[in-house]
Design a protein around this motif. Sequence first.
Motif, PDB file in Angstrom:
ATOM      1  N   ASN A 161       0.867  -1.132   0.014  1.00 22.51           N
ATOM      2  CA  ASN A 161       0.014  -0.003   0.007  1.00 22.51           C
ATOM      3  C   ASN A 161       0.917   1.298  -0.139  1.00 22.51           C
ATOM      4  O   ASN A 161       0.623   2.365  -0.614  1.00 22.51           O
ATOM      5  CB  ASN A 161      -0.843  -0.083   1.270  1.00 22.51           C
ATOM      6  N   GLN A 199      -0.897  -7.636  -2.981  1.00 19.31           N
ATOM      7  CA  GLN A 199      -2.091  -7.624  -2.436  1.00 19.31           C
ATOM      8  C   GLN A 199      -2.273  -6.114  -2.235  1.00 19.31           C
ATOM      9  O   GLN A 199      -3.273  -5.518  -2.414  1.00 19.31           O
ATOM     10  CB  GLN A 199      -2.736  -8.313  -1.479  1.00 19.31           C
ATOM     11  N   PHE A 259      -2.348  -3.642  -5.003  1.00 19.01           N
ATOM     12  CA  PHE A 259      -3.732  -3.768  -5.729  1.00 19.01           C
ATOM     13  C   PHE A 259      -4.718  -3.002  -4.790  1.00 19.01           C
ATOM     14  O   PHE A 259      -5.814  -2.138  -5.367  1.00 19.01           O
ATOM     15  CB  PHE A 259      -4.210  -5.217  -5.650  1.00 19.01           C
ATOM     16  N   LEU A 260      -4.590  -3.162  -3.618  1.00 16.88           N
ATOM     17  CA  LEU A 260      -5.603  -2.459  -2.498  1.00 16.88           C
ATOM     18  C   LEU A 260      -5.520  -0.858  -2.648  1.00 16.88           C
ATOM     19  O   LEU A 260      -6.235  -0.123  -2.753  1.00 16.88           O
ATOM     20  CB  LEU A 260      -5.372  -3.098  -1.234  1.00 16.88           C
ATOM     21  N   ARG A 290      -4.524   0.706  -4.952  1.00 14.28           N
ATOM     22  CA  ARG A 290      -5.280   1.109  -6.459  1.00 14.28           C
ATOM     23  C   ARG A 290      -6.498   1.166  -6.398  1.00 14.28           C
ATOM     24  O   ARG A 290      -7.337   2.062  -6.522  1.00 14.28           O
ATOM     25  CB  ARG A 290      -4.506   0.242  -7.520  1.00 14.28           C
ATOM     26  N   GLU A 291      -7.260   0.279  -5.701  1.00 14.16           N
ATOM     27  CA  GLU A 291      -8.609   0.118  -5.481  1.00 14.16           C
ATOM     28  C   GLU A 291      -9.289   1.326  -4.589  1.00 14.16           C
ATOM     29  O   GLU A 291     -10.052   1.858  -4.839  1.00 14.16           O
ATOM     30  CB  GLU A 291      -8.996  -1.507  -4.726  1.00 14.16           C
ATOM     31  N   THR A 293      -8.916   4.303  -6.721  1.00 13.53           N
ATOM     32  CA  THR A 293     -10.164   4.426  -7.499  1.00 13.53           C
ATOM     33  C   THR A 293     -11.583   4.814  -6.870  1.00 13.53           C
ATOM     34  O   THR A 293     -12.365   5.528  -7.624  1.00 13.53           O
ATOM     35  CB  THR A 293     -10.495   3.396  -8.340  1.00 13.53           C
ATOM     36  N   PHE A 294     -11.786   4.068  -5.798  1.00 11.53           N
ATOM     37  CA  PHE A 294     -13.152   4.421  -5.036  1.00 11.53           C
ATOM     38  C   PHE A 294     -13.062   5.860  -4.629  1.00 11.53           C
ATOM     39  O   PHE A 294     -14.152   6.566  -4.742  1.00 11.53           O
ATOM     40  CB  PHE A 294     -13.217   3.294  -3.889  1.00 11.53           C
ATOM     41  N   THR A 316     -13.016  -0.992   1.996  1.00 11.73           N
ATOM     42  CA  THR A 316     -11.477  -1.735   2.228  1.00 11.73           C
ATOM     43  C   THR A 316     -11.681  -2.950   2.808  1.00 11.73           C
ATOM     44  O   THR A 316     -11.102  -3.868   2.669  1.00 11.73           O
ATOM     45  CB  THR A 316     -10.637  -0.682   2.905  1.00 11.73           C
ATOM     46  N   LYS A 363     -12.725  -5.465   0.154  1.00 19.24           N
ATOM     47  CA  LYS A 363     -11.728  -5.698  -0.805  1.00 19.24           C
ATOM     48  C   LYS A 363     -10.796  -6.316  -0.249  1.00 19.24           C
ATOM     49  O   LYS A 363     -10.168  -7.492  -1.147  1.00 19.24           O
ATOM     50  CB  LYS A 363     -11.192  -4.225  -1.032  1.00 19.24           C
ATOM     51  N   GLU A 386     -11.790 -10.015  -0.303  1.00 16.92           N
ATOM     52  CA  GLU A 386     -11.808 -10.703  -1.852  1.00 16.92           C
ATOM     53  C   GLU A 386     -10.493 -11.007  -2.182  1.00 16.92           C
ATOM     54  O   GLU A 386     -10.184 -12.015  -2.927  1.00 16.92           O
ATOM     55  CB  GLU A 386     -12.257  -9.634  -2.678  1.00 16.92           C
TER      56      GLU A 386
END
Length: 200
Positions: A20, A40, A43-44, A46-47, A50-51, A187, A190, A193
């Motif tokens: 992160n 991960q 990826f988190l 970036r998510e 975006t959110f 979060t 996510k 997931e």
Amino acid sequence: MNFLAHLYLSNNNSNIMIGNFIADHIRGNNFENYSKEIQQGIFLHREIDTFTDTHPIVRKSKRRLHQRYRHYDGVIIDIFYDFFLAKNWSNYSEIPLNIYTKGIYSFFDSIKLELPKKSQDFINYMIEYNILYNYQFEEGIAKVLNGMNQRTKGKSKMNLAIEDLKQLKTELEEDFTLFFEDLCKFTDKKLKELNSNTNN
């Protein structure tokens, strides 16, 4: 969101936290040498970005700012939201902010040579000026904004945004509180997931 929020949202998982933290310094898919959990974390991050960028409350916060900042308004709101997170830290964590940030500094200082050069440079800067702890003070935010303005060679006018913070503090804090509740839920979902995808 800015550095303090990304670290907080890593759910005290050190590898997720690393990913992160370094995500902005990783281009495209150049993360294959890192462990699955660090990936991960990337990826988190970036998510989360975006959110945040597409959330209606964040867009409302951006519209509150003076028009002079143009496309830098998102960066300014990220910094302001970290200010409100630090200012209200006791609402979100049982660990006092000074203890939490010291732990963060110690951890990243111990592993920085394994990280991208830009991450190493920021770690040194973060520790020297106690950036994460000082997010809770207007003076600390002013220093960050001045630094960002210098990096853009004065084009962003971000040094002036401390006045927006002072004038709009109540409205922006309300925005942050509502948005951060949504972001924490997002979060948590996510992370579950990502863990599920790794275990399958």
